[in-house]
Design a protein around this motif. Structure first.
Motif, short mmCIF file in Angstrom:
data_model
loop_
_atom_site.label_atom_id
_atom_site.label_comp_id
_atom_site.label_asym_id
_atom_site.label_seq_id
_atom_site.Cartn_x
_atom_site.Cartn_y
_atom_site.Cartn_z
N GLU A 104 10.12 40.60 46.27
CA GLU A 104 9.14 39.61 45.82
C GLU A 104 8.87 39.74 44.32
O GLU A 104 8.89 38.75 43.57
CB GLU A 104 7.85 39.77 46.61
N ALA A 105 8.62 40.97 43.85
CA ALA A 105 8.33 41.18 42.43
C ALA A 105 9.55 40.88 41.57
O ALA A 105 9.44 40.32 40.47
CB ALA A 105 7.86 42.61 42.20
N GLY A 106 10.73 41.25 42.07
CA GLY A 106 11.95 40.99 41.33
C GLY A 106 12.25 39.51 41.21
O GLY A 106 12.68 39.03 40.15
N GLU A 107 12.01 38.77 42.27
CA GLU A 107 12.23 37.33 42.21
C GLU A 107 11.29 36.68 41.20
O GLU A 107 11.71 35.81 40.41
CB GLU A 107 12.04 36.70 43.58
N ALA A 108 10.04 37.10 41.20
CA ALA A 108 9.07 36.53 40.24
C ALA A 108 9.51 36.79 38.81
O ALA A 108 9.41 35.91 37.94
CB ALA A 108 7.69 37.12 40.50
N ALA A 109 10.03 38.00 38.55
CA ALA A 109 10.48 38.33 37.20
C ALA A 109 11.70 37.50 36.81
O ALA A 109 11.81 37.04 35.66
CB ALA A 109 10.81 39.82 37.11
N CYS A 110 12.59 37.29 37.75
CA CYS A 110 13.78 36.47 37.47
C CYS A 110 13.38 35.02 37.18
O CYS A 110 13.95 34.38 36.29
CB CYS A 110 14.75 36.53 38.64
N ARG A 111 12.44 34.50 37.91
CA ARG A 111 11.99 33.13 37.67
C ARG A 111 11.34 33.02 36.29
O ARG A 111 11.52 32.02 35.58
CB ARG A 111 11.04 32.67 38.77
N ARG A 112 10.61 34.03 35.90
CA ARG A 112 10.02 34.04 34.57
C ARG A 112 11.12 34.09 33.50
O ARG A 112 11.06 33.38 32.48
CB ARG A 112 9.09 35.25 34.43
N ALA A 113 12.15 34.90 33.73
CA ALA A 113 13.27 35.00 32.79
C ALA A 113 13.97 33.65 32.64
O ALA A 113 14.30 33.22 31.53
CB ALA A 113 14.25 36.06 33.26
N ALA A 114 14.21 32.98 33.75
CA ALA A 114 14.87 31.67 33.70
C ALA A 114 14.02 30.66 32.94
O ALA A 114 14.54 29.85 32.16
CB ALA A 114 15.15 31.18 35.12
N ALA A 115 12.70 30.71 33.14
CA ALA A 115 11.81 29.79 32.44
C ALA A 115 11.83 30.03 30.93
O ALA A 115 11.59 29.11 30.14
CB ALA A 115 10.39 29.95 32.97
N LEU A 116 12.16 31.25 30.52
CA LEU A 116 12.26 31.60 29.11
C LEU A 116 13.65 31.31 28.54
O LEU A 116 13.91 31.59 27.37
CB LEU A 116 11.91 33.08 28.90
N GLY A 117 14.53 30.76 29.37
CA GLY A 117 15.86 30.38 28.89
C GLY A 117 16.90 31.47 28.95
O GLY A 117 17.94 31.38 28.26
N ALA A 118 16.69 32.48 29.78
CA ALA A 118 17.64 33.58 29.84
C ALA A 118 18.96 33.17 30.50
O ALA A 118 18.98 32.37 31.44
CB ALA A 118 17.04 34.76 30.60
N ASP A 119 20.04 33.75 30.00
CA ASP A 119 21.35 33.62 30.64
C ASP A 119 21.59 34.75 31.64
O ASP A 119 22.33 34.58 32.60
CB ASP A 119 22.46 33.66 29.57
N ILE A 120 20.98 35.92 31.37
CA ILE A 120 21.12 37.09 32.22
C ILE A 120 19.76 37.76 32.34
O ILE A 120 19.04 37.91 31.34
CB ILE A 120 22.12 38.12 31.63
N ALA A 121 19.39 38.16 33.55
CA ALA A 121 18.17 38.95 33.76
C ALA A 121 18.61 40.37 34.13
O ALA A 121 19.42 40.56 35.04
CB ALA A 121 17.32 38.36 34.88
N LEU A 122 18.07 41.37 33.41
CA LEU A 122 18.48 42.76 33.59
C LEU A 122 17.34 43.59 34.14
O LEU A 122 16.28 43.71 33.51
CB LEU A 122 18.95 43.33 32.25
N PHE A 123 17.55 44.19 35.32
CA PHE A 123 16.54 45.03 35.96
C PHE A 123 16.61 46.47 35.44
O PHE A 123 17.67 46.92 34.98
CB PHE A 123 16.76 45.06 37.48
N PRO A 124 15.51 47.23 35.58
CA PRO A 124 15.57 48.67 35.34
C PRO A 124 16.40 49.35 36.44
O PRO A 124 16.81 48.71 37.42
CB PRO A 124 14.11 49.13 35.41
N GLU A 125 16.61 50.63 36.29
CA GLU A 125 17.48 51.40 37.18
C GLU A 125 16.95 51.46 38.61
O GLU A 125 15.77 51.68 38.85
CB GLU A 125 17.61 52.82 36.62
N MET A 126 17.85 51.28 39.58
CA MET A 126 17.57 51.41 41.01
C MET A 126 16.31 50.66 41.43
O MET A 126 15.41 51.21 42.06
CB MET A 126 17.48 52.89 41.41
N TRP A 127 16.29 49.37 41.09
CA TRP A 127 15.11 48.56 41.37
C TRP A 127 14.78 48.48 42.86
O TRP A 127 13.61 48.42 43.25
CB TRP A 127 15.31 47.14 40.82
#
Length: 320
Positions: free
Chosen positions: A23-46
């Motif tokens: 759930e938290a990861g999806e929210a962060a990815c949606r925020r990244a996409a809204a900011l125009g990101a081409d790639i969203a990068l998670f911290p280690e072993m999310w």
């Protein structure tokens, strides 16, 4: 387009349950996409928040020490495969990874998802690079596991540094990965450069103090590669960072820093100028052209000599 945006997802460490990380990861990815990101990068072993259960009955401290370092210390037993880690390991074909594959396709954005990966024998510390169509473009398992530490001594290390061609809105980009301790070995970045990487994604889970940040800058400088690193948020952590790999310009030395976060949680876009990087790589003197590999024989030797010998309390040297 000649720019590529990597969103550094500097997130609070989640609970161990995969539902919470999803759930938290999806929210962060949606925020990244809204900011125009081409790639969203998670911290280690999310997928499990890089969390483990202390094993006090095994003693505290490093599993491997210099032989002189064991005087008066109880041995620290290497845990069985995966023992001590929070949460269930997830497979590449799991519903968890499948959820982020579907999300990547929905958002039209690549996702560098990190997981406690199910693997024969013992789990791995893994990055799955999912392209903007929802397909797996690259799998990298951490090669330099922190085997001196009881938790990571229970993992299966990766065995290569591979590079994939990632389809993005900015065109094809050659992408590789290092995970945390991987970046502390110059050979990791050098192998990726030699394999054609232009961009290296680096999930992290430790304090990023001055020396580690300067070390990471050097990896970008000496290989003329764009580097992006995402760390967990929190006091003493944070400082997710990106460098563009171009150490010199028309006016001489330049600052390669693209973005550096503080310690607060957030999504931090790093924008890279691919055209400028490619032009720089085509004319400058670092990278591969002037290397002399025939002189580097010691780099491929597995021999360990003093003062770097490390062994367990039972006298077993580090496996090679």
């Amino acid at each position: 387009m000649t720019t590529l945006t990597v969103a550094l997802l500097q997130l609070d460490r989640p609970a161990s349950e995969s539902a919470a990380t999803l759930e938290a990861g999806e929210a962060a990815c949606r925020r990244a996409a809204a900011l125009g990101a081409d790639i969203a990068l998670f911290p280690e072993m999310w997928s499990n928040g890089y969390r483990w259960v202390p094993l006090p009955e095994r003693g505290a401290g490093n599993v491997y020490r210099h032989p002189d370092g064991w005087a008066g210390r109880p041995p620290v037993t290497v845990p069985a495969g995966g023992e001590g880690w929070h949460g269930e390991a997830v497979a590449a074909d799991s519903a968890y990874v499948g959820h982020f594959r579907a999300l990547a396709a929905e958002l039209g954005m690549a996702i560098a998802l990190t997981c406690f990966e199910e693997w024969p024998g013992a789990p791995r510390n893994t990055l799955f690079l999912i392209d903007r169509h929802g397909e797996l473009a690259l799998t990298h398992a951490k090669v330099h596991t922190c085997a001196f530490d009881a938790a990571e001594a229970a993992l299966t290390p990766g065995d290569s540094f591979d590079v994939a061609t990632l389809d993005t809105a900015a065109g094809d980009v050659r992408v590789g990965a290092m995970i945390c301790y991987d970046r502390e070995f110059p050979e990791s970045a050098r192998a990726l450069m030699l394999a054609g990487a232009e961009l290296v994604l680096t999930p992290n889970a430790c304090d990023l103090e001055r020396n580690r940040l300067d070390q990471f800058r050097t990896r970008a400088y000496e290989n003329m590669m764009a580097l992006a690193m995402a760390n967990y948020a929190g006091a003493g952590w944070g400082h997710s960072i990106a460098f563009d790999g171009m150490a010199f310009g028309p006016d001489g030395s330049r600052d390669m820093l693209v973005v550096e976060a503080g310690e607060a949680a957030g999504v931090y876009p790093a924008v890279f100028d691919l055209a400028a990087l490619r032009a720089y790589r085509s004319r400058e003197t670092w990278g591969n052209a002037f290397r002399r590999p025939a002189s580097y024989g010691a780099l491929t030797s597995s021999e360990v000599t003093e003062p770097f010998v490390r062994e367990t309390g039972e006298g077993r040297t580090f496996p090679r």
